[in-house]
Every structure is written in structure tokens, then in C-alpha cells.
Design an enzyme around this catalytic site. Structure first.
Site, PDB file in Angstrom:
ATOM      1  N   CYS A  98      10.917  32.206  37.606  1.00 61.34           N
ATOM      2  CA  CYS A  98      11.699  30.706  37.556  1.00 61.34           C
ATOM      3  C   CYS A  98      10.699  29.694  37.042  1.00 61.34           C
ATOM      4  CB  CYS A  98      12.361  30.413  38.638  1.00 61.34           C
ATOM      5  SG  CYS A  98      13.360  31.718  39.161  1.00 61.34           S
ATOM      6  N   HIS A 352      20.720  26.766  36.628  1.00 60.47           N
ATOM      7  CA  HIS A 352      19.076  27.071  36.706  1.00 60.47           C
ATOM      8  C   HIS A 352      19.256  28.117  36.040  1.00 60.47           C
ATOM      9  CE1 HIS A 352      15.377  28.677  37.938  1.00 60.47           C
ATOM     10  NE2 HIS A 352      15.693  29.513  38.677  1.00 60.47           N
TER      11      HIS A 352
END
Length: 396
Positions: A98, A352
Site C-alpha cells: 500500500c 484505496h
């Protein structure tokens, strides 16, 4: 007075002259649902080419942060070539889960500092509509180690571990999520995101016919979300205690990209380009994989320590909202004022796209910082398998 040294301007500073993102759209049913990995990445590169303010041949290197893109280096290369970046411009791909978008920025920044390149383009990108490639089984010998097992668990389970280990209630989680949803809805209604979004052209299948459309707005923001409405959403992982993570208080599954053009201050002034931000430093940290979400609570203090700065020196924070449980923990642990964190909402509301987020935060953070008249920005995120990252940026 360590922060003062970073506020000074030096010709060798690594600066950002353009930071924009695509709209963020719901995976599998949003505006990008018919754009494949390469097509959405192509659209991101085309938007970059149109907005960065330099000729494509002036770029010395491109670094793409992505997590799910198959055949990553080759996919990135062909997308860049098709978008009009000449074959003389090299490209690389990085994957630190991420944080990949931030790592792309860091790679480019360090190449500039080391005088390896003059101008570099960092891209963060993921298309989760088409994610879900083949996996393989680890050997029994490796899986005899519990931390190795923890690395393979779904991230939602680690969010439940954070809630359980640190006594975070569902009410606290939904309260943070409501803040994110409401802030993003307000920013969207007021047109605030327009300043950080680069419209993109993508394919769309309409009545069986494939067409090209322009997408210029996020489509996952949920207007009218409240703590009370979130309390009614069923747990996403009821089999995992305490079972408090839901589709309403976790980051949305979303497609999107972002790009950040970086160079020295000297080069930016030579080319007459606007200077938005200065990149000061990026740090990474490691922690137990089973509670990977608390990564920002470790990485941010490490950033302070490495740079000899204080939390009071920071005007604004962009911390990736992977899950509400980790946000509640990190904000409380660091004693951060709510009104300084994700002021226009975070990933719970916006989504995201894994590799995109670290670069997207630069665009979103700059936009928010400029509107507030602030100078200092910290971007941070937790990272799958037990890591955290944070970076310091200074607005001109």
C-alpha cells in the site's frame, strides 16, 4: 529549531512541480469498470503527459508503484509508449504494497538527489476491478513460522486484530468513518477535488458497444453517511473477533492512478515551472504482521526522530484509512488533532487503489495544505505484511 532548516530553499532541493490524480471510481461497477489494467494505466499516463508541463522526452526516468498489475514492468512500459512517452524514457516498477505510490516518489527523489537523473515521474496506480490473480501455496516449512502465517491473512483480519488487541470499539470506528465520509462529501459538493483531479479518457461499454468517455469526478463518495447509518452495516468478517470491521468503516475497493513530477529546484526554475512542494525525506518501519495497521504510529515518530522535528511542526497529515480500527489507534496513539488529519476525507470515503494511494496523498495533501495556508505535510500509511511508511513535504 530543526524544522527551520527544511523550510529554507536550496537549488538542490527535490521539488514537486505537478501532483494530480485521476478520479477514484468504484471497482467492478464504477466509471472504470470496462478499462483493463493497461487501458486505465494508459489513461493515467495520457493525463500525466497533458498536465506535467514538460515534454515527455525531457523525463529521465519513470517509476510506477503498483500492487496488482500483472506483468508490471512490461505493462507499464507499453502503456507509457502508447501514451506518447518516447522509447528513450526508461521505466521501472516498484511494489511495497500500500505504500507503492509513495515508494515511487521516494525512488525518483533519491535518484535526483544522487544526480542520477534531472527530472523524474512517479506514478501510483492500481485497477482492482481486474485484480485477483493466481496465488500459490507456501511450503509447510515456511508456514511453521507464525509471523509468516500472519503475512498471508486477509488485511481485514488484521484490522480486527487491531480492534481486539487495543480495545477499540465499533462506535469509535464508525465515528472516524463518519468523519471521513462527511468530509469527502463536503469537499466533493464544494468542488474542492477539482483542483487535484486530472480528467481521463477510458473505454466504456454501452449497450454492447465500446466507446470512449471522459471521467472527471470520483464516484464512490457516499453522501449523507452518519455514525448512526454506519452502525447498521453488518460486519465484513463475522468469523473473526471482535467482528467490527464493515464495508462502511473500511477503505473502499477502488480503481485509480496518480502522478507526481519531481526535479531539483534549480531545474524547475530553469524551466519556469511552478514549485508546489519540497520532498524532505521518506522513512519505512517494520512491525508484527498480525497488526500491520498500526504502521503509521511507528513510522511517523521515526520520521520525527530522523529529521529532528516535533509533531507541533506539522500542519497537516494524510494517513491512509485502510481500516477505521487502525486510524482510531494511530490518531489516539500519536495524539493527533482530528482537524489536522485527512481534512477532506480519506480512503474510507474516497477508496484505496493500493499502489495509487501514496502518490494520491501528495496531490490531496497539497490541495488541502494550500487551501489552509499550511506549510508542512506528513503523508503516511500502513503496509501489508507488517510495515509502515511516512514522508515529510514542505509547501512553497
Amino acid at each position: 529549531m530543526a524544522i527551520d532548516q527544511y523550510l529554507q530553499k536550496n537549488p538542490d532541493d527535490v521539488v514537486v512541480t505537478c501532483a494530480l490524480r485521476t478520479p477514484l471510481c468504484k471497482a467492478r461497477k464504477g466509471a472504470f469498470k470496462d478499462a483493463t489494467y493497461d487501458e486505465l494505466l494508459l489513461a493515467t499516463f495520457e493525463a500525466a503527459k497533458e498536465n506535467i508541463g514538460v515534454k515527455p522526452e525531457q523525463i529521465d526516468d519513470i517509476c510506477v508503484g503498483t500492487v496488482t498489475t500483472p506483468n508490471g514492468p512490461n505493462t507499464a512500459r507499453v502503456a507509457a509508449l502508447k501514451a506518447g512517452f518516447p522509447n528513450t524514457v526508461p521505466i521501472q516498477v516498484i511494489n511495497r504494497f500500500c505504500s507503492s505510490g509513495l515508494m515511487a516518489c521516494s525512488v525518483i527523489a533519491n535518484q535526483i538527489r544522487n544526480k542520477e537523473i534531472d527530472i523524474g515521474l512517479a506514478v501510483g496506480y492500481d485497477n482492482l476491478t481486474f485484480a485477483g490473480g493466481k496465488s500459490f501455496d507456501f511450503s509447510p516449512e515456511i508456514m511453521s513460522n507464525q509471523e509468516c502465517v500472519d503475512c498471508t491473512k486477509p488485511m481485514g483480519w488484521t484490522a480486527e486484530n487491531v480492534a481486539g488487541d487495543f480495545n477499540i470499539s465499533r462506535e469509535q470506528m464508525d465515528a472516524w468513518a463518519a468523519k471521513s465520509h462527511q468530509a469527502a462529501a463536503k469537499a466533493d459538493a464544494e468542488g474542492i477535488f477539482k483542483d487535484e483531479i486530472a480528467p481521463v479518457r477510458v473505454p466504456r461499454v454501452v449497450d454492447g458497444e465500446r466507446k470512449t468517455v471522459i471521467v472527471d469526478r470520483d464516484d464512490g463518495i457516499r453522501q449523507g453517511t452518519t455514525k448512526e447509518s454506519l452502525a447498521k452495516v453488518r460486519p465484513a468478517f463475522p468469523q473473526w473477533k471482535p467482528g467490527q470491521t464493515t464495508g462502511g468503516n473500511a477503505s473502499q475497493i477502488t480503481d485509480g492512478g496518480a502522478f507526481v513530477l519531481m526535479m531539483t529546484r534549480r531545474k524547475a526554475e530553469e524551466l519556469g515551472l511552478p514549485i508546489l512542494l519540497k520532498h524532505v525525506a521518506t522513512v519505512q518501519s517494520g512491525l508484527a504482521p498480525r497488526i500491520m495497521g498500526i504502521g503509521p504510529s511507528i513510522a511517523i515518530p521515526l520520521l520525527y526522530k530522523r529529521l529532528d522535528i516535533k509533531q507541533s511542526d506539522i500542519d497537516m497529515f494524510e494517513i491512509n484509512e485502510a481500516f477505521a480500527s487502525m486510524m482510531v489507534y494511530c490518531v489516539d496513539k500519536l495524539n493527533l488533532p482530528w482537524d489536522k488529519v485527512n481534512v477532506n476525507g480519506g480512503a474510507i470515503a474516497l477508496g484505496h487503489p493500493f499502489g495509487c494511494t501514496g502518490a494520491r496523498q501528495v496531490a490531496t495533501g497539497y490541495n488541502a495544505l494550500k487551501r489552509a495556508g499550511g506549510k508542512t505535510l506528513v503523508t503516511s500509511m500502513c503496509i501489508g505484511s507488517g510495515m509502515g511508511a511516512a514522508a515529510l513535504w514542505i509547501r512553497e
